[in-house]
Every structure is written in structure tokens, then in C-alpha cells.
Design a protein around this motif. Structure first.
Motif, mmCIF file in Angstrom:
data_model
loop_
_atom_site.group_PDB
_atom_site.id
_atom_site.type_symbol
_atom_site.label_atom_id
_atom_site.label_comp_id
_atom_site.label_asym_id
_atom_site.label_seq_id
_atom_site.Cartn_x
_atom_site.Cartn_y
_atom_site.Cartn_z
ATOM 1 N N ASP A 51 22.844 67.162 46.030
ATOM 2 C CA ASP A 51 21.874 67.998 47.236
ATOM 3 C C ASP A 51 20.348 68.136 46.791
ATOM 4 O O ASP A 51 19.713 68.463 47.729
ATOM 5 N N ILE A 52 20.122 67.698 45.545
ATOM 6 C CA ILE A 52 18.908 68.107 44.849
ATOM 7 C C ILE A 52 18.140 66.906 44.585
ATOM 8 O O ILE A 52 18.450 65.968 43.864
ATOM 9 N N LEU A 104 35.548 78.956 47.833
ATOM 10 C CA LEU A 104 34.790 78.267 48.909
ATOM 11 C C LEU A 104 33.309 78.653 48.700
ATOM 12 O O LEU A 104 32.525 79.723 48.158
ATOM 13 N N TYR A 105 32.306 77.678 48.896
ATOM 14 C CA TYR A 105 30.928 77.643 48.593
ATOM 15 C C TYR A 105 30.235 77.111 49.788
ATOM 16 O O TYR A 105 30.521 75.819 50.137
ATOM 17 N N THR A 106 29.333 77.768 50.517
ATOM 18 C CA THR A 106 28.395 77.165 51.617
ATOM 19 C C THR A 106 27.023 77.699 51.494
ATOM 20 O O THR A 106 26.853 78.815 51.115
ATOM 21 N N MET A 107 26.044 76.655 51.669
ATOM 22 C CA MET A 107 24.898 77.044 51.710
ATOM 23 C C MET A 107 24.088 76.336 52.859
ATOM 24 O O MET A 107 24.431 75.107 53.171
ATOM 25 N N LEU A 108 23.184 77.033 53.409
ATOM 26 C CA LEU A 108 22.397 76.645 54.790
ATOM 27 C C LEU A 108 20.898 77.075 54.294
ATOM 28 O O LEU A 108 20.576 78.065 54.228
ATOM 29 N N VAL A 109 20.192 75.741 54.314
ATOM 30 C CA VAL A 109 18.694 76.011 54.050
ATOM 31 C C VAL A 109 17.999 75.334 55.059
ATOM 32 O O VAL A 109 18.061 74.017 55.546
ATOM 33 N N PRO A 168 13.452 75.813 57.135
ATOM 34 C CA PRO A 168 12.260 76.432 56.524
ATOM 35 C C PRO A 168 12.241 77.894 56.783
ATOM 36 O O PRO A 168 11.209 78.438 56.035
ATOM 37 N N THR A 169 13.121 78.660 57.628
ATOM 38 C CA THR A 169 12.779 79.945 57.795
ATOM 39 C C THR A 169 13.977 80.799 57.407
ATOM 40 O O THR A 169 14.045 81.985 57.521
ATOM 41 N N ASN A 170 15.011 80.428 56.864
ATOM 42 C CA ASN A 170 16.248 80.793 56.705
ATOM 43 C C ASN A 170 17.193 80.197 55.231
ATOM 44 O O ASN A 170 16.886 79.066 55.326
ATOM 45 N N GLN A 171 17.449 80.900 54.449
ATOM 46 C CA GLN A 171 18.541 80.508 53.338
ATOM 47 C C GLN A 171 19.502 81.437 53.215
ATOM 48 O O GLN A 171 19.567 82.573 53.465
ATOM 49 N N THR A 172 20.898 80.807 53.235
ATOM 50 C CA THR A 172 22.101 81.690 53.252
ATOM 51 C C THR A 172 23.032 80.758 52.335
ATOM 52 O O THR A 172 23.363 79.862 52.379
ATOM 53 N N ILE A 173 23.632 81.952 51.480
ATOM 54 C CA ILE A 173 24.708 81.394 50.538
ATOM 55 C C ILE A 173 25.748 82.259 50.405
ATOM 56 O O ILE A 173 25.682 83.576 50.594
ATOM 57 N N VAL A 174 26.972 81.576 50.805
ATOM 58 C CA VAL A 174 28.113 82.507 50.686
ATOM 59 C C VAL A 174 29.349 81.795 49.805
ATOM 60 O O VAL A 174 29.391 80.687 49.901
ATOM 61 N N GLY A 192 17.850 65.270 53.737
ATOM 62 C CA GLY A 192 19.394 65.174 54.439
ATOM 63 C C GLY A 192 20.129 66.427 54.136
ATOM 64 O O GLY A 192 21.270 66.410 54.901
ATOM 65 N N ARG A 193 19.711 67.172 53.261
ATOM 66 C CA ARG A 193 20.723 68.182 53.027
ATOM 67 C C ARG A 193 19.997 69.655 53.491
ATOM 68 O O ARG A 193 20.727 70.657 53.344
ATOM 69 N N MET A 194 18.955 69.563 54.347
ATOM 70 C CA MET A 194 18.346 70.470 54.828
ATOM 71 C C MET A 194 18.866 70.676 56.324
ATOM 72 O O MET A 194 19.352 69.678 56.999
ATOM 73 N N LEU A 195 18.832 72.087 56.848
ATOM 74 C CA LEU A 195 19.197 72.117 58.607
ATOM 75 C C LEU A 195 20.510 71.973 58.816
ATOM 76 O O LEU A 195 20.987 71.973 59.987
#
Length: 859
Positions: free
Chosen positions: A188-189, A247-252, A254-260, A222-225
């Protein structure tokens, strides 16, 4: 006259052939739609005389100083077929019609540099450092030169913990970044950047430098949005049915980042690290007062653990963010161990205490924080509030000469608010901070019962509160382009309360009831000389007034203290070359104790041990220290070298005392002048051998400590020397088909007592290694080895060996893995440790041989 007429005719003829011209026209497609951005070139012979691009309406205009006809015009575009036209004059407009075509690109291989450097930023290409067996971005980060990652996930650069962990330039996770680094996949990086000497507050750049680095992860486009992450579940068997889920999920964006993230297992992996925040009533009692083995938790803990965390960051404006973090965790852990302690210089010839303890530890932690932050060049503003609740319910079954059951139940609630702002105008900067905390332990109950008779041996209840507030303001001014002067003003108040009531069998109750405050006011003028990235010199002269008042209800005393202290701190950074830097620091600091100095009645820490936290006198300490270090790093060549030497002396008026008898121990202190000297030397060298795809790291640490202690009315001078040498090696060979890593460590601990009692030496040798084979691209077969040889006593050694193995196969978005733990089915782990003046030999039960089959879906 005739000659002049001939020259004029020749000149007119030349003007007809060579003239300044303008060529106009229009470009369309087959349907007559105007084409914009078509590149046009005007040629005479093979030379370009003019060029232009068509406008939005398809028209164009080209101007040439001189040209002869006929001339050629070419039309070029990636979406249309090449087209050429010949023109013989400029009287008519040029009209061109282009045919569409699909452009087929030939395969091109682009090699991205492994390392790029720009100023104090070093950027590493993740793909170049990723091996077939790397599961998370942490595995890649461990390979980067100058970086070490501790067992709990703390990332250190050049020997210092990083001050920020960024994802796309934003700090979502705060200090809990291990959740991200241990779950984000290398796929992803795209890059990992190291920001050396990173100042996270933009308003302080050029005024105040940091000694710590930060890391930034840049995601692949490709791993954004879109959500990325995985779901994983597993089942297996050892002595009982095993299970695990994650369970791990990440959404990145330009205006928001979320990790659960959500985790649960009973395979020996707990999630909650010890938390030392709290008032005295909470921090006085250890969660494992009877010891823990120096092994990974997964080797010995029987557990049921779960952990959930939700984190989100909103980028409201370019420099304005709002962050919310929350988590809940629980650990129900069980393990048993045996220990035999020899209390040296106790006046008793033989080891006097042996016990077997069955530990049952239950811990729940809930936390939440909210932060709003504006970080611009002219204004820094942050306000963060967080809450933490700790709930412990621990049971201990002890077998010695009798059978004892001990319990510890406590609750602690912490509230904290951190506000800070920096206003910068030109060369001037004004800083204001406010930190407020309130911690409360409504009860902490420890009790012990004789299991056979049911008689209560000991009971104790403790309650504590702590309020803390610190207000600071600072002003700095650049008196020149390189020099800054200023001062920090601070006011602080601490208000504490500690109440305890304890009784052992039929003896008299042991009570404490204290409350009071400490006031501090300080002015800290400073001078800084900074050439960014080259030189930094900082000198601070803190002047502090302290006022203390505590009321002791039990002893009917009031303790007062009022004094002014003058201290000094000097920090120097010098970077004569981009690859070399020197650092030096010296300090002279006074400190005083707190409410614990006046808790002069014993506190039960276990059913047989007591601790008297103070002796009724305020502890006053003077610390003197000096440190020098040198760093050589060449990221392009993969070489890092760091050497550091430090010396510190702590002079205090409190001497620790331990009394020992057959029934247990009691620790306290005397009002007596003493000192503690520590010398530390460290050398670390790392080399990446890119030619053979290998990495080597060698580390040596030496620590020498001198101190005084009182044991059973005897003053003992203790000299302790510890030497640790570690070699780490990693390699990937045969086109990454074979991967191997090894960590070899040797430790020597020498302790002498200046002839009062015999000196002691303890040695330990350990090897930790892994071998992975990839017979096909998506298949990994691996084995792990842990070998340890510990000295239990003079001439007596114990060897411990663990072997683990596994198979992992990836197909599309699925990973299937079969793991086997403790294939040698080793059931006991033994070693010896120094504990202050004493030698304790430990023996712990281990988890059996276990197998776990897991399935992971990546999205």
C-alpha cells in the motif's frame, strides 16, 4: 543610374522570396469538431522556423521572420494520426482535418532510486526494501538504516524515539501509531520518508530545532480514496481450542483519514501495555508484583484478549485538522511461576524465601481523545482533551510454607487537557501553553487470606486524587538572522491527596491521611544560535521558586518548604558535513519530591512485603549530567555509525533501606546524603550490503553504576557493570527465494560490594533467528529459532530452546497460513536476575506445542 535601378530590382525580388510571414488556419477532426492543443511546426528544408499550439476553437497563428516557399507544416498529437501539409503562399488560411488513432506504448522499465536525499529529508523506495516475507510496513521500516523498532512497536531513529508518525503528512494515530505500522501492508506504500531533526510546529521553524526525527508514509495512488485492509480469522489446538480474529481497515483521502481496528485471541497475545499514569494510590501497586519472565507474552500467558480502536482525522483547511481517537481493551491473563530469592547482606546465610504463584490478571482500559490543531507558519493552535479509565481485578494464588490467596482491585480515572498556541510575527514569537489533569483512584483494595483456614491475613484500602495545572508563556525574538533571545515563564500547581488504611492479622492498623499542594513559578531566559541544518546552540537558565505545604492528619503534622533554585542547560548541535554531526549536552538541575515523601506509615504491596514511601522529609535532588555523541550516516551507501558517552550524578538526601526477615521484606528510606553515578557508553554500526542484498548491524552498550544502599543496618556500596553486545544480520539470496535473519546477543552483568559480600557475575547468551524459503512466488515456508543460555548461579547454566514453523500461501486476495508454536514442547523457562541487592531465580510454566490455521482476506 542604371546600376542603381538593377540593385533595386534585385532587392524587390529578394523581398518577394524572403518576407516576414504569418500563417493562419484551423484544425478539426473528421466530424468538424475543433481540436485544442494540437502541436504545429513550420519547416523550411529540415529546419523549424516556427511552432505553436491550436487554441480552444481549433484556430492557430504562426509567425516567421523569413521563409521561402514552398514550406511544410506538421500536426502532432497523442490522440490523432500524424499529418503534414505543404503551403506555397500565405494568402489563404490553412484548414487541416486529423484522423483519430490509438497510441500503443512500448513497455518501459523505470527504475526508482532506492534512496533520495533533500536537505534533512531521506526518502526510501518501499518496493526496493520489501522482501517476500515482509507482512507489514513495520517489517520494511526495520530494514531502513538508522532505525530500530522495539518489541512494543516504538520506532527509534539515531537512538531517539520519533516525535511523529505521519500518513500522507498527517498525524492521525499519535503515540498509538503501532496500530498502523503493524497492519499497513508494504504493497500500500510507495515511500517512507525520514524527517531528521523534525520541528513539527511550523511557527517555530528557524527558531527552535528538535533533536528527534519523524516518519512519513506516502500511499500509492491506487490505495487512496477507497478502504484498504483485511479480515483475518484462525482456529487451532494446543491444550485447549485456540481462536483468533482481526479486522483492520484504513481510508485515506486528501481531507480525511480513518483507521478502525479490532482484535481478539486466546493464543497468548495481549494488547494492553502497562500504563503508569495515575495518582500515587494507583501507581504504588504493580500489576505483577511476583514477577514476569523475560519472554514474549505469547510463550507463557493463557489469555482471552480483545482490543478495539477507531480513529479519524478531518482536514478542515490547509493547516487546520480535527482528530478523534478512541479505544477499548481487555486482557484476562493467567500464568504461573516459581521464584527463589537470595537476599544478600541480610545477615541470613541461606536463601530465605521461595514461593509458587498462580497469577490471574484482569484488566480493562477505555480511552478517548479529541484534538483540534492549526499548524501554520504564523499561528500554531492546539487543544486536546483525553480520558482514560483503568480497571484491574487481579488474583494471586501463592504457595510457600502455607497457601495464600491475594487479590488486588483498583480503579483509576484520568482526565487531561492540553492547550498551546504560538503566534509568530516576523522575527518575534509568543508561546502560551496550558496543561490540566485530574486523576482519581476512588479505591484500591489489596487483601490476602489463608486458603486453608479462611483467615484474613492482611487487608488494605487506598484512595488517591491528583490535580495538576501548568500555565506557561514564552517570548522569543531574533536579534539577528542567526541569534534568538527570549524567556519562558511558568506557573504550576499540584494538589494531591492520599488516604490508606491497612492491617495485618491482629497487629495495629497502618494509616496515612495526607493532602496538600506544591506551587512552582519559574522564569527561564534562553539564548539560541541557529544556522538551520548546520549549527544549533541553546543555553537556558531556569530560575524556579517552589512552595510546598502538606498536612498529615494521622501524625498531626504540617510539612512546609519554600526555596528558590537556579539551574542551567546547554545543548549543542554541529553538522560540519551532510553525513556527519556532533551533539553535546550538559545540565545542572534541582528537583524535589512530592506527597510520597511524607507517607511515612507502611503500605502493603503484597501479603508479605511493605513499602514506606517516605520518611517525613522532603527529598531534594541535584542532578549533574554531560553527554556527547557523534553520528555518521550515508543513506545512499546504507552506512550508519553512532557513538555516545554520558555521565550523570544524582546527589540526594534520601538513602534507600531494605530490611529482611523470614516473614518478608520492608523497604523505606533514611534522611541521609548519598549519590548515584551512572556512566554509559554506546556504539552502533549498521551497513547495508546492497550488492549481496544483506544488512549487518553491530551494537555495544556498557553501563557502569555506583550507588549506596542500606541493608539490615549495614551501609553497602554497590558497583554494577553491565555489558551487552548484539549482532544482527539479514540477507535475501537467490533472487529472494531464500531469506535469513539472526540476532545474536551476549550479556555480562557484574556486581560487587567492596568486600562486604562476595561479588557476582551473571552471563547470558541468546540467538533469535528465522529462515524463509519461497519455492514459488506466493508460497513461504519458514522456521524460527530462539535459543537462550542463562547462568542460574556460579557454574550452573540453563539452556532454553524454542522452535516455531509455518507455511503461508497467497492466492489472489487470500492468505492461508498454518503456524506451529513451541515444536520442542518446552514447558519450563528458568533464569536468574539481579533485583537491587538480591539474586532471584525464576521458573515459569510455558504454553505447550500449538497449531493454528488462519485465513486472511485482503481488500
Amino acid at each position: 543610374m542604371k546600376r542603381i535601378l538593377i540593385i533595386a530590382l534585385l532587392f524587390l525580388n529578394l523581398l518577394a522570396v524572403y518576407a516576414k510571414v504569418e500563417i493562419k488556419g484551423k484544425v478539426t477532426d473528421l466530424e468538424g469538431t475543433p481540436l485544442q492543443g494540437i502541436m504545429l511546426r513550420l519547416y523550411q528544408d529540415r529546419n523549424i522556423k516556427a511552432f505553436t499550439n491550436s487554441k480552444k476553437d481549433g484556430t492557430f497563428l504562426m509567425k516567421a521572420d523569413t521563409i521561402s516557399f514552398p514550406a511544410k507544416i506538421s500536426f502532432a498529437s497523442k490522440s490523432y494520426a500524424p499529418h503534414e501539409m505543404w503551403i506555397s503562399n500565405t494568402s489563404d488560411s490553412v484548414f487541416a482535418v486529423l484522423e483519430p488513432q490509438q497510441l500503443t506504448l512500448e513497455e518501459v522499465v523505470v527504475k526508482v532510486p532506492r534512496v533520495r536525499m533533500k536537505g534533512d529529508t531521506i526518502t526510501y523506495d518501499v518496493a526496493s526494501y520489501t522482501g517476500n516475507g515482509d507482512r507489514s510496513i513495520e517489517d520494511v521500516i526495520k530494514k531502513l538504516p538508522g532505525i530500530e523498532v522495539s518489541d512494543n512497536g516504538t520506532i527509534m531513529y539515531d537512538g531517539e524515539p520519533i516525535n511523529n508518525f505521519y500518513i500522507e503528512g498527517l498525524n492521525l494515530m499519535g503515540n498509538n501509531y503501532a496500530i498502523a505500522s503493524r497492519n499497513i501492508t508494504p504493497q500500500d506504500i510507495s515511500t517512507v520518508s525520514v524527517y531528521e531533526r523534525h520541528q513539527p510546529k511550523k511557527a517555530l521553524k528557524g527558531i527552535s530545532e528538535s533533536s528527534k526525527a519523524a516518519l512519513n508514509l506516502k500511499l500509492k495512488k491506487g490505495r487512496m480514496l477507497k478502504p484498504v485492509g483485511f479480515i483475518k480469522g484462525g482456529a487451532g489446538y494446543g491444550d485447549e481450542t485456540l481462536w483468533s480474529g482481526q479486522l483492520y481497515t484504513m481510508l485515506v483521502s486528501p481531507t480525511n483519514q480513518t483507521i478502525v481496528s479490532a482484535n481478539g485471541n486466546n493464543t497468548g497475545n495481549d494488547y494492553l501495555n502497562p500504563n503508569d499514569r495515575g495518582d500515587k494510590a494507583f501507581t504504588t501497586f504493580g500489576r505483577t508484583p511476583f514477577g514476569t519472565p523475560s519472554l514474549s507474552n505469547s510463550r507463557y500467558i493463557d489469555n482471552r484478549s480483545a482490543y478495539f480502536t477507531a480513529n479519524t482525522l478531518f482536514k478542515l483547511k490547509e493547516d487546520l485538522t480535527f482528530t478523534f481517537n478512541s479505544s477499548y481493551g481487555l486482557d484476562h491473563d493467567g500464568f504461573d511461576g516459581m521464584s527463589t530469592t537470595e537476599y544478600l547482606a541480610s545477615g541470613l546465610k541461606d536463601p530465605i524465601y521461595s514461593e509458587k504463584v498462580d497469577n490471574g490478571l484482569k484488566k480493562h482500559v477505555v480511552s478517548a481523545s479529541a484534538k483540534i490543531e492549526n499548524n501554520s507558519d504564523k499561528l500554531y493552535l492546539k487543544d486536546q482533551f483525553y480520558f482514560t479509565g483503568n480497571f484491574n481485578n487481579n488474583d494471586y494464588g501463592i504457595v510457600n510454607s502455607s497457601s495464600v490467596g491475594q487479590t488486588l482491585h483498583n480503579r483509576n480515572f484520568s482526565f487531561f487537557n492540553d492547550f498551546s498556541t504560538i503566534i509568530r510575527k516576523g522575527r518575534n514569537a509568543t508561546e502560551i501553553t496550558s496543561q490540566t489533569s485530574y486523576r482519581h483512584t476512588p479505591f484500591s483494595n489489596i487483601a490476602a487470606t489463608d486458603i486453608i483456614s479462611g483467615t484474613q491475613i492482611m487487608r488494605q484500602n487506598v484512595e488517591g486524587r491528583s490535580f495538576y495545572n501548568r500555565e506557561t508563556t514564552g517570548y522569543s525574538r531574533n536579534v539577528s538572522r542567526k541569534s534568538t533571545i527570549g524567556a519562558d515563564l511558568a506557573f504550576q500547581i499540584n494538589h494531591d491527596k492520599f488516604v490508606s488504611f491497612g492491617q495485618k492479622e491482629e497487629s495495629a492498623p497502618l494509616c496515612n491521611d495526607l493532602s496538600g499542594h506544591i506551587l512552582k513559578a519559574s522564569a527561564s531566559p534562553f539564548y539560541r544560535f541557529v544556522i538551520p541544518g548546520k549549527i544549533s546552540v541553546s543555553f537556558t537558565l531556569p530560575i524556579e521558586w517552589r512552595d510546598l505545604k502538606y498536612a498529615d492528619i494521622v501524625n498531626e503534622k504540617t510539612h512546609r518548604f519554600d526555596k528558590v533554585f537556579v539551574d542551567g542547560n546547554l545543548d549543542i548541535f554541529f553538522k560540519p558535513h551532510p553525513n556527519h554531526w556532533f551533539e553535546a549536552a550538559a545540565s545542572w538541575n534541582h528537583d524535589t519530591g512530592d506527597i510520597s515523601n511524607f507517607i511515612d506509615n507502611p503500605i502493603f504491596t503484597t501479603f508479605r512485603n511493605t513499602s514506606t514511601l517516605g520518611n517525613g522529609n522532603l527529598v531534594k535532588t541535584l542532578s549533574k549530567s554531560a553527554r556527547v555523541s557523534y553520528s555518521l550516516r550515508n543513506p545512499l551507501d546504507g552506512f550508519y555509525l553512532k557513538g555516545m558517552a554520558s555521565f550523570s550524578r544524582k546527589e540526594t538526601n534520601s538513602l534507600s533501606v531494605m530490611d529482611v526477615d523470614q516473614s518478608g521484606t520492608s523497604s523505606s528510606s533514611l534522611n541521609s546524603k548519598t549519590h548515584n553515578d551512572i556512566t554509559n557508553v554506546m556504539v552502533n554500526a549498521t551497513k547495508h550490503l546492497t550488492g549481496i542484498n544483506s544488512r549487518l548491524s553491530l551494537n555495544f552498550t556498557g553501563v557502569w553504576m555506583q550507588r549506596e544502599s542500606m541493608r539490615s543496618s549495614a551501609l553497602i556500596n554497590i558497583n554494577n557493570a553491565t555489558y551487552i553486545a548484539t549482532l544482527k544480520a539479514e540477507t535475501e539470496q537467490f533472487n529472494n527465494i531464500l531469506a535469513m535473519s539472526a540476532n545474536v546477543s551476549y550479556t555480562l552483568n557484574h556486581q560487587s560490594f567492596k568486600g562486604i559480600i562476595p561479588s557476582n557475575d551473571l552471563r547470558e547468551f541468546s540467538v533469535n533467528g528465522k529462515v524463509s524459503v519461497f519455492p514459488i512466488k506466493k508460497l513461504e515456508i519458514y522456521g524460527k529459532l530462539f535459543f537462550n543460555r542463562s547462568q542460574l548461579e556460579e557454574g550452573n547454566y540453563k539452556s532454553n530452546i524454542f522452535i516455531d514453523a509455518g507455511v503461508k500461501y497467497s492466492i489472489k486476495k487470500f492468505d492461508i497460513e498454518l503456524t506451529a508454536q513451541n515444536l520442542t514442547d518446552m514447558r519450563r523457562y528458568e533464569y536468574t536476575l539481579y533485583h537491587t541487592l538480591d539474586l532471584t531465580t525464576y521458573s515459569y510454566s510455558l504454553r505447550p506445542m500449538e497449531m493454528l490455521l488462519s485465513l486472511r482476506y485482503n481488500f
